[in-house]
Design a protein around this motif. Sequence first.
Motif, PDB file in Angstrom:
ATOM      1  N   ALA A   1      -3.084   1.642  -5.052  1.00 34.11           N
ATOM      2  CA  ALA A   1      -3.381   0.272  -4.614  1.00 34.11           C
ATOM      3  C   ALA A   1      -2.331  -0.280  -3.657  1.00 34.11           C
ATOM      4  CB  ALA A   1      -3.509  -0.654  -5.820  1.00 34.11           C
ATOM      5  N   VAL A   2      -1.132   0.351  -3.623  1.00 30.36           N
ATOM      6  CA  VAL A   2      -0.035  -0.175  -2.798  1.00 30.36           C
ATOM      7  C   VAL A   2      -0.092   0.471  -1.424  1.00 30.36           C
ATOM      8  CG1 VAL A   2       2.461  -0.397  -2.572  1.00 30.36           C
ATOM      9  CG2 VAL A   2       1.385  -0.601  -4.835  1.00 30.36           C
ATOM     10  N   GLU A   3      -0.194  -0.361  -0.390  1.00 30.03           N
ATOM     11  CA  GLU A   3      -0.315   0.163   0.981  1.00 30.03           C
ATOM     12  C   GLU A   3       1.034   0.368   1.650  1.00 30.03           C
ATOM     13  OE1 GLU A   3      -3.025  -1.923   3.456  1.00 30.03           O
ATOM     14  OE2 GLU A   3      -4.765  -1.460   2.186  1.00 30.03           O
ATOM     15  N   ARG A   4       1.986  -0.507   1.349  1.00 36.27           N
ATOM     16  CA  ARG A   4       3.308  -0.359   1.979  1.00 36.27           C
ATOM     17  C   ARG A   4       4.338  -1.129   1.167  1.00 36.27           C
ATOM     18  NH1 ARG A   4       0.476  -4.160   4.721  1.00 36.27           N
ATOM     19  NH2 ARG A   4      -0.709  -2.546   5.780  1.00 36.27           N
ATOM     20  N   THR A   5       5.589  -0.770   1.335  1.00 39.01           N
ATOM     21  CA  THR A   5       6.692  -1.488   0.707  1.00 39.01           C
ATOM     22  C   THR A   5       7.790  -1.694   1.739  1.00 39.01           C
ATOM     23  OG1 THR A   5       7.801   0.506  -0.048  1.00 39.01           O
ATOM     24  CG2 THR A   5       6.211  -0.501  -1.561  1.00 39.01           C
ATOM     25  N   ALA A   6       8.615  -2.703   1.510  1.00 41.45           N
ATOM     26  CA  ALA A   6       9.738  -2.974   2.404  1.00 41.45           C
ATOM     27  C   ALA A   6      10.735  -3.869   1.683  1.00 41.45           C
ATOM     28  CB  ALA A   6       9.255  -3.655   3.688  1.00 41.45           C
ATOM     29  N   VAL A   7      11.987  -3.750   1.999  1.00 41.83           N
ATOM     30  CA  VAL A   7      13.010  -4.624   1.431  1.00 41.83           C
ATOM     31  C   VAL A   7      13.186  -5.828   2.346  1.00 41.83           C
ATOM     32  CG1 VAL A   7      15.455  -4.820   0.823  1.00 41.83           C
ATOM     33  CG2 VAL A   7      14.195  -2.732   0.267  1.00 41.83           C
ATOM     34  N   GLU A   8      13.138  -7.029   1.747  1.00 45.40           N
ATOM     35  CA  GLU A   8      13.283  -8.279   2.506  1.00 45.40           C
ATOM     36  C   GLU A   8      14.309  -9.172   1.824  1.00 45.40           C
ATOM     37  OE1 GLU A   8       8.692  -8.620   4.242  1.00 45.40           O
ATOM     38  OE2 GLU A   8       9.448 -10.100   2.806  1.00 45.40           O
ATOM     39  N   GLU A   9      14.751 -10.179   2.564  1.00 48.37           N
ATOM     40  CA  GLU A   9      15.710 -11.148   2.025  1.00 48.37           C
ATOM     41  C   GLU A   9      14.971 -12.418   1.598  1.00 48.37           C
ATOM     42  OE1 GLU A   9      19.314 -11.107   1.956  1.00 48.37           O
ATOM     43  OE2 GLU A   9      19.041  -8.940   2.154  1.00 48.37           O
TER      44      GLU A   9
ATOM     45  N   ARG B   1      -5.995  -4.108  -2.567  1.00 43.53           N
ATOM     46  CA  ARG B   1      -7.078  -4.791  -3.279  1.00 43.53           C
ATOM     47  C   ARG B   1      -6.498  -5.942  -4.078  1.00 43.53           C
ATOM     48  NH1 ARG B   1      -7.635  -0.303  -5.905  1.00 43.53           N
ATOM     49  NH2 ARG B   1      -8.024  -1.453  -7.837  1.00 43.53           N
ATOM     50  N   ILE B   2      -7.011  -7.130  -3.830  1.00 47.22           N
ATOM     51  CA  ILE B   2      -6.438  -8.304  -4.488  1.00 47.22           C
ATOM     52  C   ILE B   2      -6.640  -8.264  -5.991  1.00 47.22           C
ATOM     53  CG2 ILE B   2      -8.459  -9.834  -4.352  1.00 47.22           C
ATOM     54  CD1 ILE B   2      -6.390 -11.993  -3.350  1.00 47.22           C
ATOM     55  N   ASP B   3      -7.678  -7.575  -6.461  1.00 46.78           N
ATOM     56  CA  ASP B   3      -7.916  -7.502  -7.900  1.00 46.78           C
ATOM     57  C   ASP B   3      -7.001  -6.480  -8.577  1.00 46.78           C
ATOM     58  OD1 ASP B   3      -9.072  -5.294  -6.795  1.00 46.78           O
ATOM     59  OD2 ASP B   3     -11.036  -5.543  -7.728  1.00 46.78           O
ATOM     60  N   ALA B   4      -6.149  -5.806  -7.794  1.00 46.28           N
ATOM     61  CA  ALA B   4      -5.219  -4.843  -8.371  1.00 46.28           C
ATOM     62  C   ALA B   4      -3.824  -5.421  -8.563  1.00 46.28           C
ATOM     63  CB  ALA B   4      -5.132  -3.597  -7.480  1.00 46.28           C
ATOM     64  N   VAL B   5      -3.621  -6.677  -8.168  1.00 45.34           N
ATOM     65  CA  VAL B   5      -2.282  -7.279  -8.229  1.00 45.34           C
ATOM     66  C   VAL B   5      -1.724  -7.248  -9.649  1.00 45.34           C
ATOM     67  CG1 VAL B   5      -1.021  -9.456  -8.013  1.00 45.34           C
ATOM     68  CG2 VAL B   5      -2.542  -8.708  -6.177  1.00 45.34           C
ATOM     69  N   SER B   6      -2.516  -7.710 -10.610  1.00 46.90           N
ATOM     70  CA  SER B   6      -2.021  -7.786 -11.990  1.00 46.90           C
ATOM     71  C   SER B   6      -1.687  -6.408 -12.535  1.00 46.90           C
ATOM     72  CB  SER B   6      -3.048  -8.476 -12.881  1.00 46.90           C
ATOM     73  OG  SER B   6      -3.205  -9.824 -12.512  1.00 46.90           O
ATOM     74  N   ASP B   7      -2.513  -5.417 -12.229  1.00 44.98           N
ATOM     75  CA  ASP B   7      -2.267  -4.058 -12.729  1.00 44.98           C
ATOM     76  C   ASP B   7      -0.965  -3.502 -12.165  1.00 44.98           C
ATOM     77  OD1 ASP B   7      -4.563  -4.121 -14.216  1.00 44.98           O
ATOM     78  OD2 ASP B   7      -5.785  -3.094 -12.720  1.00 44.98           O
ATOM     79  N   VAL B   8      -0.758  -3.692 -10.879  1.00 49.47           N
ATOM     80  CA  VAL B   8       0.477  -3.196 -10.258  1.00 49.47           C
ATOM     81  C   VAL B   8       1.687  -3.891 -10.872  1.00 49.47           C
ATOM     82  CG1 VAL B   8       1.802  -3.078  -8.124  1.00 49.47           C
ATOM     83  CG2 VAL B   8      -0.643  -2.549  -8.101  1.00 49.47           C
ATOM     84  N   ALA B   9       1.614  -5.216 -11.035  1.00 46.59           N
ATOM     85  CA  ALA B   9       2.736  -5.963 -11.595  1.00 46.59           C
ATOM     86  C   ALA B   9       3.023  -5.525 -13.027  1.00 46.59           C
ATOM     87  CB  ALA B   9       2.442  -7.456 -11.548  1.00 46.59           C
ATOM     88  N   SER B  10       1.988  -5.330 -13.814  1.00 45.04           N
ATOM     89  CA  SER B  10       2.180  -4.899 -15.202  1.00 45.04           C
ATOM     90  C   SER B  10       2.802  -3.506 -15.261  1.00 45.04           C
ATOM     91  CB  SER B  10       0.843  -4.907 -15.944  1.00 45.04           C
ATOM     92  OG  SER B  10       0.315  -6.218 -16.016  1.00 45.04           O
ATOM     93  N   THR B  11       2.419  -2.650 -14.334  1.00 43.19           N
ATOM     94  CA  THR B  11       2.998  -1.309 -14.278  1.00 43.19           C
ATOM     95  C   THR B  11       4.497  -1.385 -14.014  1.00 43.19           C
ATOM     96  OG1 THR B  11       0.918  -0.350 -13.497  1.00 43.19           O
ATOM     97  CG2 THR B  11       2.937   0.907 -13.086  1.00 43.19           C
ATOM     98  N   VAL B  12       4.890  -2.199 -13.035  1.00 39.37           N
ATOM     99  CA  VAL B  12       6.322  -2.328 -12.709  1.00 39.37           C
ATOM    100  C   VAL B  12       7.082  -2.930 -13.880  1.00 39.37           C
ATOM    101  CG1 VAL B  12       7.989  -3.423 -11.165  1.00 39.37           C
ATOM    102  CG2 VAL B  12       5.836  -2.535 -10.252  1.00 39.37           C
ATOM    103  N   ALA B  13       6.491  -3.940 -14.527  1.00 40.49           N
ATOM    104  CA  ALA B  13       7.166  -4.595 -15.644  1.00 40.49           C
ATOM    105  C   ALA B  13       7.438  -3.625 -16.784  1.00 40.49           C
ATOM    106  CB  ALA B  13       6.329  -5.766 -16.143  1.00 40.49           C
TER     107      ALA B  13
ATOM    108  N   LEU C   1       9.637  -9.895 -11.410  1.00 44.26           N
ATOM    109  CA  LEU C   1       8.543  -9.926 -10.444  1.00 44.26           C
ATOM    110  C   LEU C   1       8.240 -11.350 -10.005  1.00 44.26           C
ATOM    111  CD1 LEU C   1       7.676  -7.390 -12.637  1.00 44.26           C
ATOM    112  CD2 LEU C   1       6.200  -7.053 -10.657  1.00 44.26           C
ATOM    113  N   TYR C   2       7.793 -11.461  -8.762  1.00 44.17           N
ATOM    114  CA  TYR C   2       7.559 -12.770  -8.162  1.00 44.17           C
ATOM    115  C   TYR C   2       6.211 -12.780  -7.440  1.00 44.17           C
ATOM    116  CZ  TYR C   2      12.611 -13.035  -8.889  1.00 44.17           C
ATOM    117  OH  TYR C   2      13.858 -13.016  -9.439  1.00 44.17           O
ATOM    118  N   ASN C   3       5.645 -13.983  -7.352  1.00 45.03           N
ATOM    119  CA  ASN C   3       4.390 -14.207  -6.617  1.00 45.03           C
ATOM    120  C   ASN C   3       3.254 -13.340  -7.168  1.00 45.03           C
ATOM    121  OD1 ASN C   3       6.321 -15.549  -5.107  1.00 45.03           O
ATOM    122  ND2 ASN C   3       5.349 -15.094  -3.160  1.00 45.03           N
ATOM    123  N   VAL C   4       3.169 -13.265  -8.488  1.00 48.79           N
ATOM    124  CA  VAL C   4       2.181 -12.395  -9.123  1.00 48.79           C
ATOM    125  C   VAL C   4       0.920 -13.151  -9.507  1.00 48.79           C
ATOM    126  CG1 VAL C   4       1.710 -10.924 -11.110  1.00 48.79           C
ATOM    127  CG2 VAL C   4       3.915 -10.767  -9.942  1.00 48.79           C
ATOM    128  N   ASP C   5       1.066 -14.173 -10.322  1.00 50.94           N
ATOM    129  CA  ASP C   5      -0.114 -14.771 -10.965  1.00 50.94           C
ATOM    130  C   ASP C   5      -0.679 -15.950 -10.179  1.00 50.94           C
ATOM    131  OD1 ASP C   5       2.246 -16.064 -11.551  1.00 50.94           O
ATOM    132  OD2 ASP C   5       1.631 -16.692 -13.558  1.00 50.94           O
TER     133      ASP C   5
END
Length: 700
Positions: A58-66, A85-97, A107-111
């Motif tokens: 579900a993750v298309e790209r990553t980058a480090v930002e300030e 996919r916007i409906d995958a946000v919660s799953d990705v966040a839960s995986t990282v957590a 995690l930020y800007n999740v829910d």
Amino acid sequence: MPYKFDYRDGDVLAWLLTDDGATAARIESYTATIYVGTPDHDQDRLATVGRHLAELPAVERTAVEEWRTGFRHDAGPVLRADIGRIDAVSDVASTVAGWGSPGTYRLYNVDFTREFRFCLETGRIPVPERSLRTVSIDAPPEQLARNNLRTVTVDGVTVDGETAILETITERLNQIDPDILSLQSSRLIPKLYELADQRGNEQFDLGRRSGYEQLAGQSTYESYGQVGHSPARYNVSGRVLIDRSNTFMWDETNLDGCLDLVERSGLPLQELAWASIGRILTAIQIHHAYERNVLVPWRSWRHERFKSMQQLHDADRGGFTFAPDVGFHEDVHELDFSSLYPNIIVTLNISPETVRCDCHPDRDDVPGLGYSLCPERGYLPDVLEPLIEDRDAIKRELRETTDPERRTELEGRSSAIKWILVSCFGYQGFSNAKFGRIECHEAINAFAREILLEAKAILEANGWEIVHGIVDSLWVTPRPDSEQTAPEELCELVTDAVDIRLEHEAAYDWIAFVPQRNSDAGALTKYFGRADDSEFKYRGIECRQRSTPTFIQETQRELIETLDAHRSPERVCDRLAARLEDLRSDAVDTDDLVIEIRLSKHAEEYTRSTRTAAAATRATQQGYARSPGEHVSFVVVDDTATTVDRIRLASEQPDTYDTTFYETQLYRAAESVLSPLGWREQDIRSYLADRTDASLVQYS
């Protein structure tokens, strides 16, 4: 600017209004974004989580930002993850957590809801560019509950029969091409589509494109000790759905008020209509956080600073109240502080990052608590100050404007802002608030108590005494044998002293403060009176309570008017006697005796034989089951029964009622009117029992 957003096949449809309808722009490149941080900004750990995230489909790209992870934090490195996919946000966040031990990653800007997220991340403020057209569709609740839709009302026109229902709705939609569908209940959405399928009507559609989707299922929740019900939410393409059974702002304001908050919060109109005040306030705060380059935490991890036992004792108190002087008072003035708690926040710079700040640990700014307040401007005052100033400007224009349409618009906007300001104080103590802190709540209360005590001293020094005071309102009357400063000048004196405007809200020819039912102490929120403009005001008594039958409400208002005209408990009782006679002679329509209550449980969960339990059970037996938090309406027909025969549902259109039960309700309503004069229910019953001659007044 688009005003409505739909999701189709992974893309966003942004609906823009045109002169003759609306058009959709498909946005294919949008990805949702979340951020991952560590408590110590560990670059190596961020790199590790970045590699793991890149492996998720579900993750298309990553980058480090300030970004800043708090209002008092400098910008630091966080990992940005763009999710296809916007409906995958919660799953990705839960995986990282779940990676590492608790607290390893933040995690930020999740829910965020998907429409709000899109608007926030793309900088869109979804305010429509022309007036919105509305079509209203209603149906009997019992038909919806029983899955037997036979009647609908479309913009005030009622039609019967399945074919007529579908044809009438289609004709009206084609004629108006509405931007808003105002529904009595969201249950109408699937029921209408099911009906169209059953009738083989393939052309039927409520949206500007085919089909509908369910956004959320129904749920039950508890808030401030009350059980509530959130119905299922649906969406149709290109049109805003307003479920009038599940909207606070739409009910308490109007379309103008809602659109004002759309512009302030960035919430699309459909979402704003079902959102709670807290959700709207949070959206406004999130926009301010973004302006400051601050991310929004997924789960709050604010800690509460250590407090001594004495500090806990001093801090855990509410706003100051002056116990009401129970009785009937003449020549009373109501004085209100303008947005007291929001103004305390703004003028004293109270914000989660300013109270008990690390940079000024030795300051003692909050009276009685010893908390410090940082002089550096906090974010919360910046959020609230524009709201306060705009509402003041709206109120000034309202005083000068006579145009009805303009007044309607201004009143809606003023009411919308008022509810946000009312909630901002309590929201600071809410455990799930994104940006809140219990110490802010405590500090605001501490300052409010000092302000009311200072106002009391000024009022008394200028010839007035307080007969009641609660939160931000004071009721005063002239002190005997004293010279009084004029109310307007009095308000100026208090305003200058406390730096928050005190306004003269109303003058009463008389006002009555009601005692508690089983005590001589005053009930804080129960009073009634007549203002000097001859308008009656009622607060907290039966005629203001939702569950009170219409007949009881109207009778209580009648009794108050009789008290105003004659100032005599006996004359009030005489009027009551006439209404009692109406009950006993079966002259009252059962429609005026309907009681509406909110269920707190499922029917089978009630263990006592109460009226509420009987109503819940009877509704279930008749295929009209109600969930906790939903309302049920009924008439009491035999209050001595312990079965479902105790009541009849309002939908059954009962033709009889329990006279004794409703008599008791009348006596209680009469007691609320006469108890300020010392007459309790027993005194009223005794007077009426001793009457030997009917007073002519009951026939007038």
